[in-house]
Design a protein around this motif. Structure first.
Motif, PDB file in Angstrom:
ATOM      1  N   ARG A  10      58.799  86.319  12.476  1.00 44.15           N
ATOM      2  CA  ARG A  10      57.706  87.221  12.096  1.00 44.15           C
ATOM      3  C   ARG A  10      56.753  86.521  11.122  1.00 44.15           C
ATOM      4  O   ARG A  10      55.537  86.633  11.223  1.00 44.15           O
ATOM      5  CB  ARG A  10      58.262  88.499  11.479  1.00 44.15           C
ATOM      6  CG  ARG A  10      57.202  89.556  11.191  1.00 44.15           C
ATOM      7  CD  ARG A  10      57.810  90.853  10.682  1.00 44.15           C
ATOM      8  NE  ARG A  10      58.849  91.387  11.537  1.00 44.15           N
ATOM      9  CZ  ARG A  10      58.638  92.153  12.605  1.00 44.15           C
ATOM     10  NH1 ARG A  10      57.400  92.471  12.950  1.00 44.15           N
ATOM     11  NH2 ARG A  10      59.641  92.612  13.324  1.00 44.15           N
ATOM     12  N   ALA A  11      57.313  85.771  10.173  1.00 48.59           N
ATOM     13  CA  ALA A  11      56.472  85.056   9.206  1.00 48.59           C
ATOM     14  C   ALA A  11      55.593  84.019   9.907  1.00 48.59           C
ATOM     15  O   ALA A  11      54.402  83.881   9.580  1.00 48.59           O
ATOM     16  CB  ALA A  11      57.339  84.395   8.138  1.00 48.59           C
ATOM     17  N   ARG A  36      52.856  85.950  11.869  1.00 50.15           N
ATOM     18  CA  ARG A  36      51.841  86.497  10.959  1.00 50.15           C
ATOM     19  C   ARG A  36      50.943  85.407  10.390  1.00 50.15           C
ATOM     20  O   ARG A  36      49.748  85.628  10.193  1.00 50.15           O
ATOM     21  CB  ARG A  36      52.504  87.297   9.844  1.00 50.15           C
ATOM     22  CG  ARG A  36      53.025  88.630  10.332  1.00 50.15           C
ATOM     23  CD  ARG A  36      53.660  89.440   9.239  1.00 50.15           C
ATOM     24  NE  ARG A  36      54.033  90.768   9.730  1.00 50.15           N
ATOM     25  CZ  ARG A  36      54.704  91.650   9.030  1.00 50.15           C
ATOM     26  NH1 ARG A  36      55.076  91.372   7.781  1.00 50.15           N
ATOM     27  NH2 ARG A  36      55.000  92.822   9.555  1.00 50.15           N
ATOM     28  N   GLU A  37      51.501  84.241  10.135  1.00 53.32           N
ATOM     29  CA  GLU A  37      50.677  83.145   9.617  1.00 53.32           C
ATOM     30  C   GLU A  37      49.695  82.654  10.676  1.00 53.32           C
ATOM     31  O   GLU A  37      48.545  82.343  10.369  1.00 53.32           O
ATOM     32  CB  GLU A  37      51.561  81.998   9.115  1.00 53.32           C
ATOM     33  CG  GLU A  37      50.791  80.853   8.510  1.00 53.32           C
ATOM     34  CD  GLU A  37      50.014  81.191   7.238  1.00 53.32           C
ATOM     35  OE1 GLU A  37      49.197  80.357   6.803  1.00 53.32           O
ATOM     36  OE2 GLU A  37      50.202  82.291   6.664  1.00 53.32           O
ATOM     37  N   LEU A  61      48.404  84.512  13.040  1.00 49.96           N
ATOM     38  CA  LEU A  61      47.378  85.554  13.125  1.00 49.96           C
ATOM     39  C   LEU A  61      46.450  85.527  11.916  1.00 49.96           C
ATOM     40  O   LEU A  61      45.233  85.690  12.058  1.00 49.96           O
ATOM     41  CB  LEU A  61      48.038  86.927  13.269  1.00 49.96           C
ATOM     42  CG  LEU A  61      48.818  87.133  14.574  1.00 49.96           C
ATOM     43  CD1 LEU A  61      49.579  88.450  14.544  1.00 49.96           C
ATOM     44  CD2 LEU A  61      47.900  87.065  15.788  1.00 49.96           C
ATOM     45  N   ARG A  62      46.989  85.294  10.734  1.00 48.73           N
ATOM     46  CA  ARG A  62      46.165  85.216   9.528  1.00 48.73           C
ATOM     47  C   ARG A  62      45.166  84.071   9.640  1.00 48.73           C
ATOM     48  O   ARG A  62      43.972  84.242   9.377  1.00 48.73           O
ATOM     49  CB  ARG A  62      47.052  85.022   8.293  1.00 48.73           C
ATOM     50  CG  ARG A  62      46.270  85.030   6.970  1.00 48.73           C
ATOM     51  CD  ARG A  62      47.121  84.610   5.786  1.00 48.73           C
ATOM     52  NE  ARG A  62      47.453  83.197   5.796  1.00 48.73           N
ATOM     53  CZ  ARG A  62      46.595  82.217   5.476  1.00 48.73           C
ATOM     54  NH1 ARG A  62      45.354  82.494   5.149  1.00 48.73           N
ATOM     55  NH2 ARG A  62      46.983  80.953   5.506  1.00 48.73           N
ATOM     56  N   GLU A  95      53.734  93.281  16.306  1.00 48.09           N
ATOM     57  CA  GLU A  95      52.679  92.613  15.543  1.00 48.09           C
ATOM     58  C   GLU A  95      51.305  92.748  16.206  1.00 48.09           C
ATOM     59  O   GLU A  95      50.382  92.011  15.875  1.00 48.09           O
ATOM     60  CB  GLU A  95      53.037  91.141  15.332  1.00 48.09           C
ATOM     61  CG  GLU A  95      54.241  90.945  14.424  1.00 48.09           C
ATOM     62  CD  GLU A  95      54.037  91.499  13.019  1.00 48.09           C
ATOM     63  OE1 GLU A  95      52.922  91.375  12.467  1.00 48.09           O
ATOM     64  OE2 GLU A  95      55.001  92.074  12.470  1.00 48.09           O
TER      65      GLU A  95
END
Length: 160
Positions: free
Chosen positions: A107-108, A111-112, A114-115, A143
């Motif tokens: 997940r991390a 998310r990175e 996507l960020r 997500e």
């Protein structure tokens, strides 16, 4: 999870090639990809990183997996969307070693990606996964990923 246990995501550089390659080999094994040359995954990643042809991220989960170091990796290829007239990213690879699963590393990493895509003005992030990889599909959908209306076709150019 306490803050000290949250996975830490970082960009892989040339000094991280061996670590990334070990995870990449695990990814290839997961998808049952036979590699004749055991050095090929390392050489492939080393060239992508050296030439800045992909973004390779590593996830460390030090609190959840003491001493494990990097337990996951992601590789993104930057391309373009003709329909959106903007850059598009392809999340080609996302893998977490069994020792790092259920730590939030996947997940991390996601998310990175996507960020960074949002900050870079990217039209979207595209990915593919196996039809039977329900764990990954659940993560992607949680997500914000949606199945699109396009069919994916592939021609292996007669190469096995």
């Amino acid at each position: 999870m306490n803050d000290h246990q949250n996975p830490v995501v970082r960009v892989a550089g040339e000094a991280d090639v061996e670590t990334a390659a070990a995870l990449f080999r695990g990814y290839l094994d997961f998808y049952e990809v036979k590699v004749d040359d055991p050095d090929a995954p390392r050489a492939f990643l080393a060239e992508r990183i050296r030439a800045d042809e992909s973004l390779v991220l590593l996830a460390d989960a030090p609190g959840a997996v003491p001493g494990a170091g990097a337990v996951g990796f992601a590789q993104v290829y930057r391309t373009f969307s003709s329909l959106a007239l903007r850059p598009l990213w392809i999340l080609s690879d996302l893998y977490v070693d069994p020792s790092g699963r259920r730590t939030g590393a996947g997940r991390a990493l996601l998310r990175e990606v996507l960020r960074r895509a949002r900050e870079g003005g990217v039209a979207g992030v595209q990915l593919e996964t196996a039809y039977d990889n329900h764990v990954a599909q659940a993560l992607y959908e949680a997500e914000g990923f949606e199945r699109d209306a396009f069919h994916i076709y592939f021609n292996g150019l007669g190469q096995g």
